[in-house]
Design a protein around this motif. Structure first.
Motif, PDB file in Angstrom:
ATOM      1  N   TRP A 259      50.511  99.902  13.484  1.00 43.32           N
ATOM      2  CA  TRP A 259      51.312  99.369  14.413  1.00 43.32           C
ATOM      3  C   TRP A 259      51.681 100.753  15.147  1.00 43.32           C
ATOM      4  CZ3 TRP A 259      50.397  96.187  10.451  1.00 43.32           C
ATOM      5  CH2 TRP A 259      50.535  94.907  10.567  1.00 43.32           C
ATOM      6  N   ARG A 260      50.790 101.376  15.726  1.00 43.56           N
ATOM      7  CA  ARG A 260      51.080 102.672  16.361  1.00 43.56           C
ATOM      8  C   ARG A 260      52.191 102.504  17.680  1.00 43.56           C
ATOM      9  NH1 ARG A 260      47.798 106.468  14.867  1.00 43.56           N
ATOM     10  NH2 ARG A 260      45.910 105.792  13.578  1.00 43.56           N
ATOM     11  N   THR A 261      52.238 101.320  18.351  1.00 38.26           N
ATOM     12  CA  THR A 261      53.060 101.312  19.520  1.00 38.26           C
ATOM     13  C   THR A 261      53.923 100.116  19.552  1.00 38.26           C
ATOM     14  OG1 THR A 261      51.431  99.646  20.567  1.00 38.26           O
ATOM     15  CG2 THR A 261      50.962 101.909  20.866  1.00 38.26           C
ATOM     16  N   GLY A 262      54.042  99.701  17.948  1.00 41.90           N
ATOM     17  CA  GLY A 262      55.003  98.450  17.842  1.00 41.90           C
ATOM     18  C   GLY A 262      54.250  97.324  17.757  1.00 41.90           C
ATOM     19  N   GLU A 263      52.937  97.070  17.916  1.00 38.22           N
ATOM     20  CA  GLU A 263      52.161  95.901  17.956  1.00 38.22           C
ATOM     21  C   GLU A 263      51.022  95.986  17.182  1.00 38.22           C
ATOM     22  OE1 GLU A 263      51.324  94.837  21.830  1.00 38.22           O
ATOM     23  OE2 GLU A 263      53.307  94.454  22.742  1.00 38.22           O
ATOM     24  N   ALA A 264      50.798  95.206  16.811  1.00 35.46           N
ATOM     25  CA  ALA A 264      49.709  95.045  15.689  1.00 35.46           C
ATOM     26  C   ALA A 264      48.375  95.511  16.339  1.00 35.46           C
ATOM     27  CB  ALA A 264      49.396  93.764  14.720  1.00 35.46           C
ATOM     28  N   ALA A 265      47.476  96.290  15.805  1.00 36.89           N
ATOM     29  CA  ALA A 265      46.160  96.535  16.589  1.00 36.89           C
ATOM     30  C   ALA A 265      45.028  96.905  15.432  1.00 36.89           C
ATOM     31  CB  ALA A 265      46.176  97.728  17.480  1.00 36.89           C
ATOM     32  N   PRO A 266      43.928  96.671  15.321  1.00 36.80           N
ATOM     33  CA  PRO A 266      42.932  97.119  14.382  1.00 36.80           C
ATOM     34  C   PRO A 266      42.862  98.401  14.342  1.00 36.80           C
ATOM     35  CG  PRO A 266      41.931  95.323  16.132  1.00 36.80           C
ATOM     36  CD  PRO A 266      43.280  95.920  16.731  1.00 36.80           C
ATOM     37  N   GLY A 267      42.900  98.822  12.820  1.00 36.89           N
ATOM     38  CA  GLY A 267      42.848 100.242  12.573  1.00 36.89           C
ATOM     39  C   GLY A 267      41.676 100.368  11.664  1.00 36.89           C
ATOM     40  N   MET A 268      41.409 101.677  11.060  1.00 41.57           N
ATOM     41  CA  MET A 268      40.041 101.915  10.374  1.00 41.57           C
ATOM     42  C   MET A 268      40.730 102.887   9.214  1.00 41.57           C
ATOM     43  SD  MET A 268      37.621 103.442  13.153  1.00 41.57           S
ATOM     44  CE  MET A 268      38.835 104.084  14.276  1.00 41.57           C
ATOM     45  N   LEU A 269      39.996 102.485   7.898  1.00 35.22           N
ATOM     46  CA  LEU A 269      40.230 103.379   6.772  1.00 35.22           C
ATOM     47  C   LEU A 269      39.704 104.786   6.898  1.00 35.22           C
ATOM     48  CD1 LEU A 269      41.002 102.568   3.717  1.00 35.22           C
ATOM     49  CD2 LEU A 269      38.415 102.643   3.295  1.00 35.22           C
ATOM     50  N   TYR A 270      38.656 105.079   7.581  1.00 36.67           N
ATOM     51  CA  TYR A 270      38.576 106.391   7.913  1.00 36.67           C
ATOM     52  C   TYR A 270      38.172 106.274   9.539  1.00 36.67           C
ATOM     53  CZ  TYR A 270      37.432 106.319   3.204  1.00 36.67           C
ATOM     54  OH  TYR A 270      37.721 106.238   1.538  1.00 36.67           O
ATOM     55  N   ASP A 271      38.588 106.849  10.371  1.00 37.02           N
ATOM     56  CA  ASP A 271      38.491 107.391  11.621  1.00 37.02           C
ATOM     57  C   ASP A 271      37.840 108.567  11.862  1.00 37.02           C
ATOM     58  OD1 ASP A 271      38.479 107.529  14.372  1.00 37.02           O
ATOM     59  OD2 ASP A 271      40.644 107.074  14.478  1.00 37.02           O
TER      60      ASP A 271
END
Length: 371
Positions: A259-271
Motif C-alpha cells: 500500500w504505497r499510495t493508499g491502495e493495494a497493489a502487487p508487491g515483491m518479496l525481493y525487488d
C-alpha cells in the motif's frame, strides 16, 4: 617570501577558485547523489524577502556545497586524509578496520521513556498479545571492534528499560551476541545482514513459543557483491570492499501486497530493480512503505502477526512468512490510521513492536500507537 612570489600564489589561488566557479556553472546540476543516496539541493529562487531574512544566502550556500564539482571524490579524499592523520570517527561513523560502525549518541529530551510509555499503552487498545523487541546495533554487538576510547551510548540501558515495561520482550541481544563472530551486520551499512535477520527471526519465533527455523533448509543466493550502504555514504570512507547481499527465502507460495499510495497493489518479496542502484537494501520488500502484507498460501490456517517496524524488518519478514499465514508490516512514519482498528479488522493474533535501538531512541512516530 618575496612579493612577486606572494603575488604569484595569490593569482594561482584566484585562478583555481575561478576555474572551479566556471566548472560549476558549466556542469549541469545533479538531481541526486547515488553515493550519498539523497536528493541534492537545487538553485533556489530569488526573492527580496528571502534575501532580507537570510534564507536565500543560506540556500545558495547549501546549493553550492551539494553541486560542487567532483563532490563525491573530494568527500572521499577528505576522509582518507583524516584517516592518515589518525582520525577514527567520520560524521558519526567509526572506522573499525574493514568495517564501519555507526556511533549511537545518548538519547535526548526523554524520547526513550516517551516511546516506551506509548508502547505500554498499546495493550489497552488491542485484545491480542503485544511484544516488544529492540535490536541492538553493531556498536553494541560488535563493541570489541570499536577503536580504543570510542564513545557510543550503552544500549543495554534501553534493553533493560524495555524489560521493565511489563510487556513480553523479544531477546534479540543474546542470539546476536552469541553469533557476533559471524557477518550478522553489513560492513558498510547499519542494517543486519540476511544471516543476522535469520537469527533475529528465530529469536522472535521462540519468544512467541513457536518452532524456530532450520538454517540447513535454506540455500543462500548471492544477488549482489557491490553493496555500499548508508555508512559508506555518510562517512566518506569509499575505499572498503563492498558488501554482499543474499536472498534466502524462496518466493514460491508467497504473495506480497503493498500500500504505497493508499491502495493495494502487487508487491515483491525481493525487488531486484534496486540492485541496479545505490540503495540495494531496499530490494527487500521494495523499501519504505506505509503497509505491506505477505501471505503464505501453504499456511492458510496459520496465525497472523503484525509488525510495527522500521527497515530492519524488511529482511526479517521473509523468514517470518515461513511460520505465519500472514505477516503485516506497518511503518508509523507513513501509516496514520488507528492501529487498534487495523488489528481488529484483519484478525491479527499478535502484535510485535520491533525496532533497531538507534531508531527507537530518536523515533517521533511511536506516539501514533496511542490513537
Amino acid at each position: 617570501m618575496s612579493k612577486a612570489y606572494s603575488r604569484f600564489l595569490t593569482a594561482l589561488f584566484c585562478l583555481f577558485l575561478g576555474g572551479l566557479l566556471v566548472w560549476h556553472v558549466l556542469l549541469p546540476d545533479r538531481d541526486r547523489s547515488e553515493v550519498e543516496n539523497r536528493t541534492l539541493t537545487q538553485l533556489p529562487e530569488f526573492s527580496w524577502e528571502s534575501l532580507k531574512d537570510g534564507s536565500y544566502t543560506a540556500a545558495v550556500e547549501e546549493y553550492f556545497a551539494d553541486q560542487f564539482p567532483l563532490r563525491d571524490e573530494w568527500t572521499g579524499l577528505k576522509a582518507r586524509t583524516e584517516q592518515l592523520l589518525g582520525k577514527t570517527l567520520f560524521n558519526g561513523v567509526f572506522l573499525c578496520g574493514d568495517t564501519l560502525i555507526s556511533q549511537v549518541p545518548a538519547p535526548e529530551n526523554g524520547q526513550m521513556e516517551k516511546n516506551l510509555s506509548y508502547i505500554q499503552r498499546l495493550p489497552e487498545k488491542v485484545s491480542v498479545p503485544v511484544y516488544l523487541g529492540i535490536i541492538p546495533s553493531a556498536a553494541e554487538v560488535w563493541k570489541d571492534k570499536l577503536p580504543a576510547g570510542a564513545q557510543s551510548w550503552d544500549q543495554t540501558q534501553l534493553l533493560e528499560a524495555a524489560e521493565q515495561t511489563g510487556l513480553p520482550t523479544i531477546d534479540f541481544h543474546t542470539p546476536l551476541t552469541l553469533h557476533a563472530q559471524e557477518p550478522i551486520f553489513y560492513r558498510t551499512d547499519h542494517h543486519w545482514t540476511t544471516l543476522g535477520a535469520f537469527y533475529g527471526a528465530n529469536a522472535l519465533l521462540e519468544s512467541l513459543g513457536m518452532e524456530p527455523l532450520n538454517q540447513e533448509d535454506y540455500t543462500p543466493q548471492v544477488v549482489s557483491e557491490s553493496f555500499n550502504g548508508t555508512l559508506y555514504s555518510t562517512s566518506g570512507i569509499h575505499w572498503l570492499t563492498p558488501d554482499t547481499i543474499e536472498y534466502w527465502v524462496p518466493e514460491d507460495g508467497l504473495t506480497v501486497t503493498s500500500w504505497r499510495t493508499g491502495e493495494a497493489a502487487p508487491g515483491m518479496l525481493y525487488d531486484r530493480s534496486y540492485l541496479e542502484h545505490k540503495d540495494q537494501y531496499s530490494s527487500f520488500l521494495g523499501g519504505n512503505q506505509p503497509l505491506c502484507v505477505i501471505e503464505n498460501e501453504n499456511l492458510p490456517d496459520g496465525d497472523r502477526i503484525l509488525l510495527v517496524r522500521d527497515s530492519y524488518s524488511d529482511a526479517l519478514a521473509p523468514f517470518l512468512a515461513q511460520r505465519f499465514s500472514q505477516v503485516h508490516l506497518v511503518d508509523l512514519r507513513y501509516y496514520r490510521m488507528p492501529l487498534a482498528q487495523y488489528v481488529a479488522d484483519n484478525d491479527i493474533d499478535a502484535v510485535c513492536v520491533v525496532y533497531s535501538a538507534q531508531n527507537f531512541l530518536t523515533d517521533r512516530d511511536l506516539v501514533m500507537l496511542t490513537q
